[in-house]
Design a protein around this motif. Structure first.
Motif, PDB file in Angstrom:
ATOM      1  N   GLY A 189      30.332  22.875  67.935  1.00 17.39           N
ATOM      2  CA  GLY A 189      31.607  23.508  67.986  1.00 17.39           C
ATOM      3  C   GLY A 189      32.302  23.372  66.591  1.00 17.39           C
ATOM      4  O   GLY A 189      33.059  24.381  66.326  1.00 17.39           O
ATOM      5  N   ASP A 213      28.265  21.207  77.652  1.00 20.13           N
ATOM      6  CA  ASP A 213      27.698  19.865  77.560  1.00 20.13           C
ATOM      7  C   ASP A 213      27.033  19.882  78.713  1.00 20.13           C
ATOM      8  O   ASP A 213      27.427  19.342  80.144  1.00 20.13           O
ATOM      9  CB  ASP A 213      28.888  18.814  77.586  1.00 20.13           C
ATOM     10  N   ARG A 248      33.919  26.569  64.543  1.00 26.88           N
ATOM     11  CA  ARG A 248      35.137  26.463  63.991  1.00 26.88           C
ATOM     12  C   ARG A 248      35.406  26.760  62.541  1.00 26.88           C
ATOM     13  O   ARG A 248      36.321  27.546  62.053  1.00 26.88           O
ATOM     14  CB  ARG A 248      35.998  25.203  64.260  1.00 26.88           C
ATOM     15  N   LYS A 303      26.260  22.132  72.758  1.00 24.32           N
ATOM     16  CA  LYS A 303      26.940  20.781  72.563  1.00 24.32           C
ATOM     17  C   LYS A 303      26.447  20.337  71.027  1.00 24.32           C
ATOM     18  O   LYS A 303      25.644  20.603  70.653  1.00 24.32           O
ATOM     19  CB  LYS A 303      26.464  19.877  73.468  1.00 24.32           C
ATOM     20  N   TYR A 363      35.472  35.781  77.025  1.00 24.35           N
ATOM     21  CA  TYR A 363      34.439  34.788  76.579  1.00 24.35           C
ATOM     22  C   TYR A 363      33.286  35.253  75.679  1.00 24.35           C
ATOM     23  O   TYR A 363      32.969  36.749  76.144  1.00 24.35           O
ATOM     24  CB  TYR A 363      33.867  34.117  77.641  1.00 24.35           C
ATOM     25  N   TRP A 371      28.316  24.710  81.647  1.00 28.30           N
ATOM     26  CA  TRP A 371      29.584  25.427  81.581  1.00 28.30           C
ATOM     27  C   TRP A 371      29.667  26.607  82.701  1.00 28.30           C
ATOM     28  O   TRP A 371      28.807  27.277  82.764  1.00 28.30           O
ATOM     29  CB  TRP A 371      29.815  25.889  80.176  1.00 28.30           C
ATOM     30  N   VAL A 393      31.818  30.297  73.325  1.00 26.57           N
ATOM     31  CA  VAL A 393      30.989  29.314  73.910  1.00 26.57           C
ATOM     32  C   VAL A 393      29.669  29.198  72.990  1.00 26.57           C
ATOM     33  O   VAL A 393      28.681  29.978  73.049  1.00 26.57           O
ATOM     34  CB  VAL A 393      30.884  29.740  75.409  1.00 26.57           C
ATOM     35  N   LYS A 418      39.074  29.924  68.821  1.00 28.43           N
ATOM     36  CA  LYS A 418      39.057  29.089  70.049  1.00 28.43           C
ATOM     37  C   LYS A 418      37.340  28.760  70.399  1.00 28.43           C
ATOM     38  O   LYS A 418      36.659  29.923  70.630  1.00 28.43           O
ATOM     39  CB  LYS A 418      39.894  29.915  71.245  1.00 28.43           C
ATOM     40  N   VAL A 419      37.106  27.802  70.362  1.00 23.34           N
ATOM     41  CA  VAL A 419      35.412  27.054  70.571  1.00 23.34           C
ATOM     42  C   VAL A 419      35.346  26.008  71.489  1.00 23.34           C
ATOM     43  O   VAL A 419      36.101  24.981  71.357  1.00 23.34           O
ATOM     44  CB  VAL A 419      34.904  26.854  69.204  1.00 23.34           C
ATOM     45  N   ILE A 420      34.554  26.360  72.410  1.00 13.07           N
ATOM     46  CA  ILE A 420      34.379  25.093  73.335  1.00 13.07           C
ATOM     47  C   ILE A 420      32.900  25.092  73.471  1.00 13.07           C
ATOM     48  O   ILE A 420      31.923  25.722  73.139  1.00 13.07           O
ATOM     49  CB  ILE A 420      34.653  25.495  74.823  1.00 13.07           C
ATOM     50  N   GLU A 421      32.263  23.624  73.699  1.00 12.06           N
ATOM     51  CA  GLU A 421      30.918  23.361  73.633  1.00 12.06           C
ATOM     52  C   GLU A 421      30.509  23.174  75.294  1.00 12.06           C
ATOM     53  O   GLU A 421      31.263  22.706  76.088  1.00 12.06           O
ATOM     54  CB  GLU A 421      30.644  22.198  72.884  1.00 12.06           C
ATOM     55  N   THR A 436      37.386  33.254  73.636  1.00 11.97           N
ATOM     56  CA  THR A 436      36.815  32.067  73.330  1.00 11.97           C
ATOM     57  C   THR A 436      35.168  32.157  73.055  1.00 11.97           C
ATOM     58  O   THR A 436      34.547  32.727  74.069  1.00 11.97           O
ATOM     59  CB  THR A 436      37.254  31.102  74.308  1.00 11.97           C
TER      60      THR A 436
END
Length: 533
Positions: free
Chosen positions: A413, A443, A417, A410, A382, A446, A407, A438-441, A405
């Motif tokens: 993302g 909220d 990308r 919020k 990450y 995390w 991170v 690969k991107v995650i937010e 990935t």
């Protein structure tokens, strides 16, 4: 070496056919010749007054914006970085410039007053051309301080000094001129030429009615935007003793406003004292020569000077002759040190988590190499980015190519990308391995846990950047933050420090220390104390 005519402006506009990158489209354009390029140069040269200008002096104001430092991704021009005042004298025959700047700090709390002397052989700065603590070691201790320019800053400055008077340069050096097809921008079509100068390649678009240059473009790499077009759009042409001068230049990067330059007065052919361009011999003897254009990060240099945050060193990430290192700051937690920006590596049972990817992929390559030696056999799973500002994320592509990935906060993302999918042909440190972003937010919160080591990221409301997250390693009682507070330095009592304390309280975590994307580490108790003042 050619003696330059030029500009200190910056503008750009998205130039890109559907689905075709700016670079690919330009290469296609270069392949189709237009007729009689020198006739076009001659017409523009005559329209600008021919050889009437030998010297010039002017006064101007420069309103500056930096989308890489905006508060929100929804409006990249806010907040702006203030307005600078410039008094400039130029010897166009020899390519000399003398700039007197009054420029704001990033928060507009104070002014930086300094002088630049620029020649094709060396550059020289006198005064506070950077925010406190960012002058290179080679600066003298005199009052005001003085130092020579790095080779990269010199090349970027010389290129921008070519831009506004590029037609005079093309007339003097026809061997650098070549034909390209007409260019279209915002529904308008312009006859155009390419010019290959000493400090870069330009695309010049001409007004077909007046023959004057309407746009002067370069292709630049930007840490966020990737391959980009950087335009100066010239208007408000006025006659000054028989020479035509553009009193307005608008700079854009991929259509995003970067700077707005307005001239208030211009004097043609003033008598300029040779001393105005003098660099002391003691300084000149050790001054850097212009760096090659292909190793010069033009956008970084131009726009970090807006903020006063440019570190004028050819070592790039550190001061002259220094180097990055990796220091252990907790059990299986390490922080890069020695430079202006840091990455923190957290080792879990089977993998690594990185926090921040500063400056560019060149620094990312160095940092990852050190981390792999310190923690062999552990891949980077990450990369946590505390916020979207260009100086903390521009090395992210190298981490993505490692399989990490990304991170982010919020709402950010889709933006990341898009950035990770943009062309990178102008990035000399671009990953050689293709990757799928690969991107995650985050909220709210995390969290991951590997072999008993937990690492968390928490959303923090603050006045610095929307979508901000701080990282936390509970077993080390270590928080990780950028810009809200610089660990290791005296802690100010301001809104950003107060926001950090409020965020810590909101999430009920118990940090003993914080590590920083700038600085080193510092006790959280000092932050609490400052927030209470």
């Amino acid at each position: 070496m050619r003696r330059g005519n030029g500009s200190l402006y910056l503008t750009a506009s998205l130039w890109c056919a559907a689905g075709i990158s700016a670079v690919t489209g330009l290469l296609l354009a270069w392949a189709v010749p237009a007729a009689a390029p020198q006739d076009r140069v001659n017409a523009a040269y005559a329209a600008m007054g021919g050889d009437k200008l030998k010297t010039i002096s002017l006064k101007a104001s420069l309103e500056q914006f930096d989308p890489g430092e905006s508060y929100s991704l929804s409006d990249p021009t806010k907040p702006n970085t203030g307005v600078s005042d410039l008094v400039q004298s130029r010897d166009l025959v020899h390519g000399f410039a003398h700039n007197e700047w009054v420029r704001p700090l990033a928060d507009n709390s104070a002014k930086r007053t300094y002088t630049e002397i620029v020649t094709p052989a060396a550059g020289y700065a006198i005064g506070n051309d950077a925010a406190n603590g960012r002058l290179p070691k080679r600066s003298t201790k005199a009052t005001p301080p003085e130092h020579t320019m790095s080779g990269r800053r010199l090349t970027a400055t010389l290129r921008e000094l070519e831009r506004p008077m590029i037609v005079l340069e093309m007339k003097q050096h026809p061997d650098g001129v070549s034909a390209i097809v007409d260019q279209s921008v915002a529904g308008k079509t312009y006859p155009a030429l390419q010019y290959r100068g000493d400090y870069g390649v330009f695309i010049i678009m001409f007004d077909p009615a007046t023959n004057l240059p309407a746009r002067v473009r370069t292709l630049d790499w930007d840490g966020l935007e990737g391959d980009s077009v950087f335009d100066a759009e010239y208007s408000d042409w006025r006659d000054v003793d028989g020479a035509k001068i553009a009193f307005h230049a608008l700079y854009t990067l991929n259509g995003i406003k970067i700077a707005d330059l307005k001239l208030s007065s211009v004097t043609a052919n003033p008598a300029l004292a040779p001393a105005a361009f003098n660099i002391p011999q003691a300084m000149l003897a050790s001054a850097a020569k212009p760096a090659p254009a292909n190793v010069t990060p033009f956008q970084w240099i131009i726009r970090r000077q807006f903020l006063g945050f440019y570190y004028d060193s050819d070592a790039m990430y550190t001061d002259d002759a220094d180097s990055l290192r990796l220091d252990d700051i907790a059990t299986n937690v390490s922080q890069t040190q020695g430079g202006t920006h840091n990455t923190i590596f957290i080792a879990t049972n089977t993998y690594l988590i990185a926090v921040e990817a500063p400056n560019d992929d060149g620094q990312a390559i160095q940092s990852i190499d050190m981390a792999k030696k310190r923690y062999p056999g552990k891949p980077i799973r990450y990369l946590i980015l505390t916020h979207h500002h260009v100086d903390h994320v521009s090395g992210m592509r190298t981490y993505a190519a490692e399989g990490a990935t990304i991170v982010v906060g919020k709402g950010n993302g889709d933006y990341f990308r898009k950035l990770l999918a943009r062309p990178e042909t102008l990035n000399r440190f671009a990953p050689k391995t293709a990757f799928t972003p690969k991107v995650i937010e985050v909220d709210g919160k995390w969290s991951v846990n590997d072999g008993g080591r937990e690492v968390d990221a928490y959303a923090v409301e603050n006045p610095h950047a929307a979508g901000y997250v701080m990282a936390y390693v509970p077993d080390a009682r270590l928080g990780i933050v950028s810009d809200l507070y610089v660990p290791g330095a005296p802690v100010p009592s301001n809104a950003m420090v107060a926001a950090l304390v409020k965020g810590v309280d909101k999430w009920g975590i118990k940090p003993e220390r914080f590590a920083g994307g700038h600085g080193s580490t510092g006790p959280y108790a000092d932050v609490v104390q400052a927030a209470q003042k």
